[in-house]
Each structure stands twice: as structure tokens, then as C-alpha cells.
Design an enzyme around this catalytic site. Structure first.
Site, short mmCIF file in Angstrom:
data_model
loop_
_atom_site.label_atom_id
_atom_site.label_comp_id
_atom_site.label_asym_id
_atom_site.label_seq_id
_atom_site.Cartn_x
_atom_site.Cartn_y
_atom_site.Cartn_z
N GLU A 65 5.47 -11.60 5.11
CA GLU A 65 4.26 -11.51 4.14
C GLU A 65 2.59 -10.61 4.11
O GLU A 65 2.32 -9.63 3.47
CB GLU A 65 4.98 -11.95 3.19
CG GLU A 65 5.10 -10.76 1.57
CD GLU A 65 5.30 -9.69 1.65
OE1 GLU A 65 4.96 -9.32 1.14
OE2 GLU A 65 6.08 -9.36 1.22
N GLU A 72 -1.74 -3.73 4.67
CA GLU A 72 -1.57 -2.60 3.98
C GLU A 72 -3.10 -2.32 3.90
O GLU A 72 -3.54 -1.30 3.60
CB GLU A 72 -1.34 -2.49 2.08
CG GLU A 72 0.38 -2.93 2.71
CD GLU A 72 1.40 -3.34 1.41
OE1 GLU A 72 0.59 -3.49 1.19
OE2 GLU A 72 2.74 -3.03 1.20
N HIS A 83 -1.55 9.95 4.42
CA HIS A 83 -2.43 10.37 5.49
C HIS A 83 -0.34 9.39 6.54
O HIS A 83 -0.06 8.21 6.30
CB HIS A 83 -2.87 9.90 6.83
CG HIS A 83 -3.07 10.13 7.59
ND1 HIS A 83 -2.18 9.89 9.06
CD2 HIS A 83 -4.12 11.45 8.50
CE1 HIS A 83 -2.71 10.29 9.89
NE2 HIS A 83 -4.16 11.51 9.52
#
Length: 229
Positions: A65, A72, A83
Site C-alpha cells: 500500500e 500514485e 495518459h
């Protein structure tokens, strides 16, 4: 001084953990589940090796995680526009979390199942219910009660409180299956299907409170109905 640099590295690491817990809902869920699992690991008489395996599995899930959050953040820093490669990066990172979470489920079942089975048998001993037409009556009653409450909430303009019919019926049937069969294997399968259904409803249902209220209503009707059989 190398001691100061070492302390700073710990501070930075803790800041990263703090950021992930604050901003990522999945990380908070992982932490809550990890705390519950560790509590059971301390309470149940499992071996040191099993505790070690559980602990390593928890760390793997949290690590995945953290990597997912880092990926991210980097992708969002590079581009704010859609994209295909950015989507692939995020999806692959999320896939890593999914794999480790699946591993955690397998490890958890393997380690805790013998103890949960004994506990389940003890809790359900002497509480078997007959599988007769009364079960159908309970489901039909739940349907009409949910429909009545939906109509009442709509009439008084409390739309956010309208119970979800799908959630109510699903939780009602699931509760009946769990209580009537009294089998831990079937309980796991029912809960797995239920988690998938409720997860989809929460994802695509704009009024999540409706799903929660419907589920609580279904469990309540099934439990009380079986007591009256």
C-alpha cells in the site's frame, strides 16, 4: 553527525506513514484489520511460527500500500492529464496491493480457521433452525417491510434514509443461510459473495447510507424472524 541523519531518516519515514494513513482510506482499513488480527493472534494459542507468518504478511500488505501511494504521487506529479501509461502504472501498483491482500486472506484462513471453527461450533451449538417455508415467509416479510419504509421515507422527503432493497434482501438471505446451516465453510463463502455484492453497491450507489440501512434491516429481520420460528 550520523546520529542526526539517522534520526531524520526515521522522522521522514514516520511522516510517510502518517501521510499514507491520513490520505489513503485503504491504508486505514489495512491498519484496522491488522490490529484485529494481531489481537486474535495474542488471544489464541497459536504457535510462534504462525505469529511470525501473520506478522510478515501484514507487513507485506502495508508495504504494498505504501508503494502504491508513492507510485500514485509520482504519476500525479508528472502529469495531471489522462495518459495510458499513467493508468497502467497506477493499475499495476493497485494490482500488487490486491495480490498481497489475497495472500493475507489465505494466510489468515490457514492460521485462524481451526480456532474459528471451534468457536463457531461453540457459538452455534443448540441454535440450529429448521429449513422450512418459514424462511420464505421471512424473506417476503423483509421485502414488504423494506418497501413500506422506502415509501414512508419518500413521503416525508427523507430520501437519504431510504433502505436499499437489494442490500436488505441480500443481507436477509445471507444471515438466514449462515444461521440455518451453522457451517463455517458455507459462512465464509456467503460472506465472500456478500462482500462482493455490497462492495459493488457502495461503489455505484450514490447514496451509501441507503445501502447500510438496507443491510442492517435485512440482518434484523432475519435474526428476529428465526427466533420466532
Amino acid at each position: 553527525m550520523w546520529v542526526t541523519k539517522l534520526l531524520r531518516s526515521f522522522v521522514y519515514a514516520l511522516e510517510g506513514l502518517k501521510y499514507t494513513v491520513i490520505t489513503q482510506r485503504n491504508m486505514r482499513i489495512h491498519f484496522l484489520i491488522a490490529l484485529a488480527v494481531l489481537f486474535f493472534a495474542l488471544y489464541l494459542p497459536i504457535s510462534k511460527l504462525e505469529v511470525l507468518v501473520v506478522f510478515i504478511t501484514i507487513i507485506l500488505v502495508l508495504f504494498a500500500e505504501l508503494i502504491n501511494t508513492a507510485v500514485e504521487a509520482v504519476v500525479d506529479m508528472v502529469t495531471e492529464e489522462y495518459h495510458p501509461l499513467a493508468k497502467i502504472a497506477k493499475d499495476v501498483a493497485a494490482g500488487a496491493v490486491l495480490l498481497t491482500a489475497g495472500l493475507a486472506v489465505i494466510v489468515g484462513i490457514s492460521v485462524f480457521y481451526p480456532y474459528l471453527d471451534k468457536l463457531f461450533i461453540r457459538l452455534t451449538a443448540g441454535t440450529s433452525y429448521p429449513a422450512n417455508i418459514g424462511l420464505a415467509v421471512i424473506i417476503v416479510f423483509d421485502f414488504f417491510l423494506t418497501l413500506l419504509l422506502k415509501g414512508w421515507c419518500h413521503r416525508v422527503e427523507k430520501h437519504t434514509w431510504e433502505p436499499s432493497m437489494t442490500s436488505s434482501i441480500s443481507l436477509c438471505i445471507s444471515t438466514l443461510l449462515i444461521l440455518v446451516t451453522g457451517n463455517l465453510h458455507i459462512t465464509f463463502l456467503v460472506l465472500l459473495l456478500l462482500m462482493m455484492l455490497v462492495g459493488m453497491r457502495l461503489r455505484y450507489q450514490p447514496r451509501r447510507l441507503s445501502v447500510v440501512i438496507g443491510g442492517i434491516l435485512g440482518i434484523f429481520v432475519a435474526t428476529i424472524g428465526l427466533q420466532l420460528l
